[in-house]
Scaffold this active site. Structure first.
Site, PDB file in Angstrom:
ATOM      1  N   CYS A 115       0.780  -1.258  -0.016  1.00  0.00           N
ATOM      2  CA  CYS A 115       0.061  -0.067   0.016  1.00  0.00           C
ATOM      3  C   CYS A 115       0.838   1.271  -0.072  1.00  0.00           C
ATOM      4  O   CYS A 115       0.430   2.319  -0.325  1.00  0.00           O
ATOM      5  CB  CYS A 115      -1.001   0.030   0.922  1.00  0.00           C
ATOM      6  SG  CYS A 115      -2.091  -1.429   1.287  1.00  0.00           S
ATOM      7  N   HIS A 252      -3.424   7.456   1.576  1.00  0.00           N
ATOM      8  CA  HIS A 252      -3.741   6.205   1.441  1.00  0.00           C
ATOM      9  C   HIS A 252      -5.321   5.944   1.784  1.00  0.00           C
ATOM     10  O   HIS A 252      -5.686   6.068   2.957  1.00  0.00           O
ATOM     11  CB  HIS A 252      -2.727   5.142   1.710  1.00  0.00           C
ATOM     12  CG  HIS A 252      -3.174   3.551   1.465  1.00  0.00           C
ATOM     13  ND1 HIS A 252      -3.700   3.193   0.639  1.00  0.00           N
ATOM     14  CD2 HIS A 252      -3.210   2.670   2.585  1.00  0.00           C
ATOM     15  CE1 HIS A 252      -4.029   2.044   0.837  1.00  0.00           C
ATOM     16  NE2 HIS A 252      -3.667   1.552   2.101  1.00  0.00           N
ATOM     17  N   ASN A 282     -10.119  -0.293  -0.460  1.00  0.00           N
ATOM     18  CA  ASN A 282      -8.504   0.120  -0.477  1.00  0.00           C
ATOM     19  C   ASN A 282      -8.040  -0.598  -1.629  1.00  0.00           C
ATOM     20  O   ASN A 282      -8.094  -1.954  -1.878  1.00  0.00           O
ATOM     21  CB  ASN A 282      -7.826  -0.780   0.711  1.00  0.00           C
ATOM     22  CG  ASN A 282      -6.650  -0.569   0.950  1.00  0.00           C
ATOM     23  OD1 ASN A 282      -5.846  -0.356   0.106  1.00  0.00           O
ATOM     24  ND2 ASN A 282      -6.266  -1.037   2.183  1.00  0.00           N
TER      25      ASN A 282
END
Length: 325
Positions: A115, A252, A282
């Protein structure tokens, strides 16, 4: 004193056609739309079709970034593609993008920090530009996380989505002050002691299969908020800036509660925070460039705005970048 800056030229993004609402998971899992929203802020996400690969998402994002920047593929010296879900073990998915957009020279490679991958890719592109190795670099975050999810684990499979975003950076001379456009500061960290908090239980040299995401959600949450706020301040301090100088935080997009808590600890009101997790879930390395591209396309981010971007992922790996648009 003049300095070389990696200045943003344009961005683009792409999402798969299939939209999956929270309610769809209730048919097979002990979960509800309310349960998912209350714990993550996610309402829907996009999943790639059976025959869609990560490169199939990255290529249109790259083409849209080129159009937004007013550039041709021949203007790009390098592609740095951040992904944890490449098309193949090798070669790099970036080379598929290179071929598809008609880039016949230069070089292309993948980078993997889950990520945090996009921040690591921006750091790499910035270094290539500042060192003179490349003048114009395309940075891509692209993922098909739906390929590595355990559909029986409600704590993970409802959180992730697929997508891609691309950003083009080019060398320009700045005055070496806070008013310069371009990448101003990037700070990176990792700590392998926390491997077991977020990982995939497979790989070519361990199991010979792709594996599935495994996560200790509460512990990841605690690390995320503290580490993201700390690295955000570190990146701002590096250039003599404060949270008051930031026009937009583009975080993020993992979890709305993480985003909100990090914003508070960083000293930023939610009015200055880009939030797209509700529509994308996500998307790992793709989440920041996706959010950035959507916000730029909506006209909310203007030339000269100071952006703070931050992310954390498996490893644990985390980082922050400050860039003036």
């Amino acid at each position: 004193m003049t300095v070389t800056r990696a200045v943003p030229m344009g961005c683009g993004h792409h999402l798969p056609d299939r939209v999956v609402e929270n309610a769809e998971f209730a048919a097979t899992l002990d979960t509800t739309d309310e349960w998912i929203r209350s714990r993550s802020g996610i309402e829907r996400r996009h999943f790639a079709a059976k025959d869609e690969k990560t490169s199939d998402l990255a290529i249109p994002a790259a083409e849209r970034a080129l159009k937004a920047a007013g550039l041709e593929a021949s203007d790009i010296d390098a592609i740095v593609l951040a992904t944890a879900t490449p098309d193949e073990t090798f070669p790099a998915t970036a080379t598929r993008v290179q071929q598809a957009i008609g880039m016949r020279s230069g070089f292309a490679f993948d980078i993997q920090a889950v990520c945090a991958g996009f921040i690591y890719a921006v750091a790499t592109a910035n270094s290539l530009i500042v060192s003179g190795q490349a003048k114009t670099v395309m940075v891509i975050g692209a993922e098909t996380f739906s390929r590595i999810l355990d559909w029986t684990d409600r704590s993970t499979c409802v959180l992730f989505g697929d997508g891609a975003g691309a950003l083009i950076l080019t060398a320009e001379q700045g005055a070496g002050t806070l008013t310069d456009r371009g990448v101003m500061s990037v700070k990176l960290h990792s700590d392998g002691d926390h491997h077991d908090l977020l990982y995939v239980d497979g790989g070519p040299s361990s199991t010979g299969r792709a594996g599935c995401v495994r996560m200790q959600g509460q512990k990841v949450f605690q690390h995320a908020v503290n580490k993201l706020a700390a690295v955000a301040h570190e990146a701002l301090d590096d250039i003599g800036a404060t949270s008051a100088d930031v026009d937009w935080m583009v975080p993020h997009q993992a979890n709305s509660r993480i985003i909100e808590s990090t914003a508070r600890k960083t000293g930023l009101p939610m009015e200055k925070v880009v939030m797209t997790v509700q529509n994308h879930g996500n998307t790992s390395a793709a989440s920041i460039p996706l959010a950035l591209s959507e916000t730029v396309a909506a006209g909310r981010i203007a030339k000269g705005d100071l952006l703070l971007m931050e992310a954390i992922g498996g490893g644990l790996a985390w980082g922050a970048a400050v860039m003036r648009w």
